[in-house]
Design an enzyme around this catalytic site. Structure first.
Site, PDB file in Angstrom:
ATOM      1  N   HIS A 216      88.909  63.534  60.335  1.00 10.02           N
ATOM      2  CA  HIS A 216      89.695  63.648  59.105  1.00 10.02           C
ATOM      3  C   HIS A 216      88.948  64.519  58.080  1.00 10.02           C
ATOM      4  O   HIS A 216      89.514  65.448  57.508  1.00 10.02           O
ATOM      5  CB  HIS A 216      89.942  62.241  58.550  1.00 10.02           C
ATOM      6  CG  HIS A 216      90.534  62.180  57.180  1.00 10.02           C
ATOM      7  ND1 HIS A 216      91.851  61.829  56.955  1.00 10.02           N
ATOM      8  CD2 HIS A 216      89.995  62.422  55.963  1.00 10.02           C
ATOM      9  CE1 HIS A 216      92.095  61.862  55.649  1.00 10.02           C
ATOM     10  NE2 HIS A 216      90.973  62.221  55.013  1.00 10.02           N
ATOM     11  N   GLU A 217      87.668  64.223  57.890  1.00  7.83           N
ATOM     12  CA  GLU A 217      86.861  64.995  56.926  1.00  7.83           C
ATOM     13  C   GLU A 217      86.691  66.443  57.375  1.00  7.83           C
ATOM     14  O   GLU A 217      86.645  67.356  56.554  1.00  7.83           O
ATOM     15  CB  GLU A 217      85.484  64.348  56.725  1.00  7.83           C
ATOM     16  CG  GLU A 217      85.525  62.953  56.113  1.00  7.83           C
ATOM     17  CD  GLU A 217      86.259  62.902  54.785  1.00  7.83           C
ATOM     18  OE1 GLU A 217      86.255  63.895  54.041  1.00  7.83           O
ATOM     19  OE2 GLU A 217      86.875  61.853  54.496  1.00  7.83           O
TER      20      GLU A 217
ATOM     21  N   HIS B 187      89.593  68.493  56.155  1.00  6.05           N
ATOM     22  CA  HIS B 187      89.392  69.001  54.784  1.00  6.05           C
ATOM     23  C   HIS B 187      88.408  70.169  54.789  1.00  6.05           C
ATOM     24  O   HIS B 187      88.635  71.201  54.161  1.00  6.05           O
ATOM     25  CB  HIS B 187      88.757  67.918  53.891  1.00  6.05           C
ATOM     26  CG  HIS B 187      89.633  66.747  53.606  1.00  6.05           C
ATOM     27  ND1 HIS B 187      90.861  66.864  53.006  1.00  6.05           N
ATOM     28  CD2 HIS B 187      89.435  65.425  53.793  1.00  6.05           C
ATOM     29  CE1 HIS B 187      91.386  65.648  52.854  1.00  6.05           C
ATOM     30  NE2 HIS B 187      90.536  64.748  53.326  1.00  6.05           N
TER      31      HIS B 187
ATOM     32  N   ASP C  29      92.624  61.336  48.759  1.00  5.86           N
ATOM     33  CA  ASP C  29      93.310  62.625  48.883  1.00  5.86           C
ATOM     34  C   ASP C  29      94.589  62.645  48.046  1.00  5.86           C
ATOM     35  O   ASP C  29      94.949  63.674  47.493  1.00  5.86           O
ATOM     36  CB  ASP C  29      93.655  62.873  50.351  1.00  5.86           C
ATOM     37  CG  ASP C  29      92.402  62.878  51.215  1.00  5.86           C
ATOM     38  OD1 ASP C  29      91.342  63.240  50.691  1.00  5.86           O
ATOM     39  OD2 ASP C  29      92.500  62.507  52.387  1.00  5.86           O
TER      40      ASP C  29
HETATM   41 ZN   LIG Z   1      90.619  62.700  53.083  1.00  7.71          ZN
END
Ligand SMILES: [Zn+2]
Length: 398
Positions: free
Chosen positions: A82-83, A86, A182
């Protein structure tokens, strides 16, 4: 807080915080000992197709704990991916990522700079949840492809179904509208389409605080549990500090160290052979709590009130400044931005920076100088001493 580097992905260091190493075995234990409850929860979500069956796993507590550990590790691998979502979008826009860190509440991708273009912030913020949803879909497809079988197959099916549900839950949780989630950033990006960035941050922070209060109340009285209260507290603090940082950055826009420092002419200094008693006397009459220590026109250290107070009262005549001063000089160039100087002070844990130009001391910038300047700017005054480039006191007004 101490953290450990475990490797690099796409050139980004992956770090584990100490708090994460405490939470991982706890997660493994919690999942391992409640596999049956997890299975019925997952089955409620997946119903009525292709359900998980864990009776083969819950009979043996070692098997159950191994499955719990794999599930916990899988969850955190999902957080890292997930990171990375980003991070890779941020890197495409040219923002360097200093690290991805896993800690008590999940993961953080540390951007060394924040984008102020709303489209970039929006894309960076949604990339994580989108990656998590995709990860959930891939896990689900893999789950449906594995037909039920013995213990090992049952474990694989449980893990895949667990990852399908948990990654989608992670995406939903991250879209909650509060900093530093987020959702808070997405909200700010959308608000910043037609407002100044600082104002968008303030509105998004207010929404985040209200949301955090609601979440905290639900945690306390609605049966959400203490973990929810902790998350609410964390969102509340996140909203406050994000708002404060952005408001300060906007106020200090275009202001340099030279504009707000105490210049050379007004600068009070001491020499290394000044006695500690004399130093304290000057601190009292001049109301300063820190002085540059200068010898033959060159700075050799910084001495503060707490340095002076480290000497016993009866010995203060006998001690000299050079015996108690700090020799690590934190210095800054006069053309540095005021916000950068403030961040340098915070990172170094000092209250003042020596302003050096071509190896010469040209001024002193204290935290008080910064806070006074901020007050003046907020009240609508200009602090810039430069006459060649007049600018509006409040910086950004686009
Ligand atoms: Zn996030």
């Amino acid at each position: 807080m101490r953290s450990f580097r475990i490797g690099r992905l796409f050139g980004i260091p992956i770090e584990l915080d100490l708090t994460f190493l405490l939470i991982l075995p706890l997660f493994a234990y919690l999942i391992g000992t409640t596999l049956g409850e997890y299975a019925s929860l997952i089955n409620e979500v997946l119903a009525p197709t292709n359900l998980v069956e864990v009776s083969a796993l819950t009979g043996d507590s070692t098997v159950a704990l191994v499955v719990g550990l794999l599930a916990a590790v899988g969850l955190f691998v999902g957080v890292i991916i997930h990171e990375l979502g980003h991070s890779l979008v941020a890197m495409r826009y040219g923002f360097p990522i200093s690290s991805i860190k896993l800690w008590l509440f999940g993961g953080v991708a540390q951007l060394s700079e924040m984008p102020e273009d709303w489209k970039q912030e929006f894309n960076i913020a949604v990339a994580g949840p989108i990656v998590s949803v995709l990860l959930g879909v891939v896990s689900y497809v893999a789950f449906t492809a594995v037909q039920p079988g013995g213990t090992a197959i049952a474990a694989v099916r449980f893990l895949l179904a667990y990852l399908a549900v948990v990654n989608v839950a992670l995406a939903i949780f991250n879209m909650l509208p509060g900093f530093p989630m987020d959702g808070g950033r997405v909200l700010r990006a959308l608000l910043a389409r037609n407002r100044p960035y600082a104002q968008a941050t303030q509105i998004a922070a207010e929404v985040g605080k209200l949301f955090a209060i609601g979440l905290g109340l639900f945690g306390l009285f609605g049966g959400g549990g203490l973990f929810l209260v902790a998350i609410a507290f964390f969102i509340y603090i996140g909203a406050s500090s994000e708002a404060q940082r952005t408001v300060m950055a906007a106020a200090f826009d275009g202001v340099t160290v030279r504009d707000i420092m105490t210049p050379d002419d007004d600068l009070k200094t001491v020499t290394p052979d000044t006695s500690v008693a004399d130093l304290l006397g000057r601190m009292f009459t001049e109301r300063h709590t820190g002085y540059p220590v200068v010898e033959n026109g060159r700075p050799v250290g910084v001495v503060t009130l707490s340095d002076a107070q480290s000497v016993k009262e009866v010995e203060r005549d006998a001690y000299q400044v050079e015996e108690v001063m700090s020799r690590d000089i934190e210095s800054v160039d006069p053309e540095t931005g005021a916000m950068d100087a403030l961040e340098q002070m915070q990172a170094a844990g000092v209250g003042r920076l020596l302003v050096m130009e071509d190896d010469e001391l040209v001024g002193l910038l204290s935290r008080t100088d910064l806070m006074t300047a901020l007050d003046i700017i907020k009240q609508g005054g200009a602090v810039s001493r430069s006459t060649d480039s007049p600018r509006p006191a409040l910086g950004r007004t686009n």
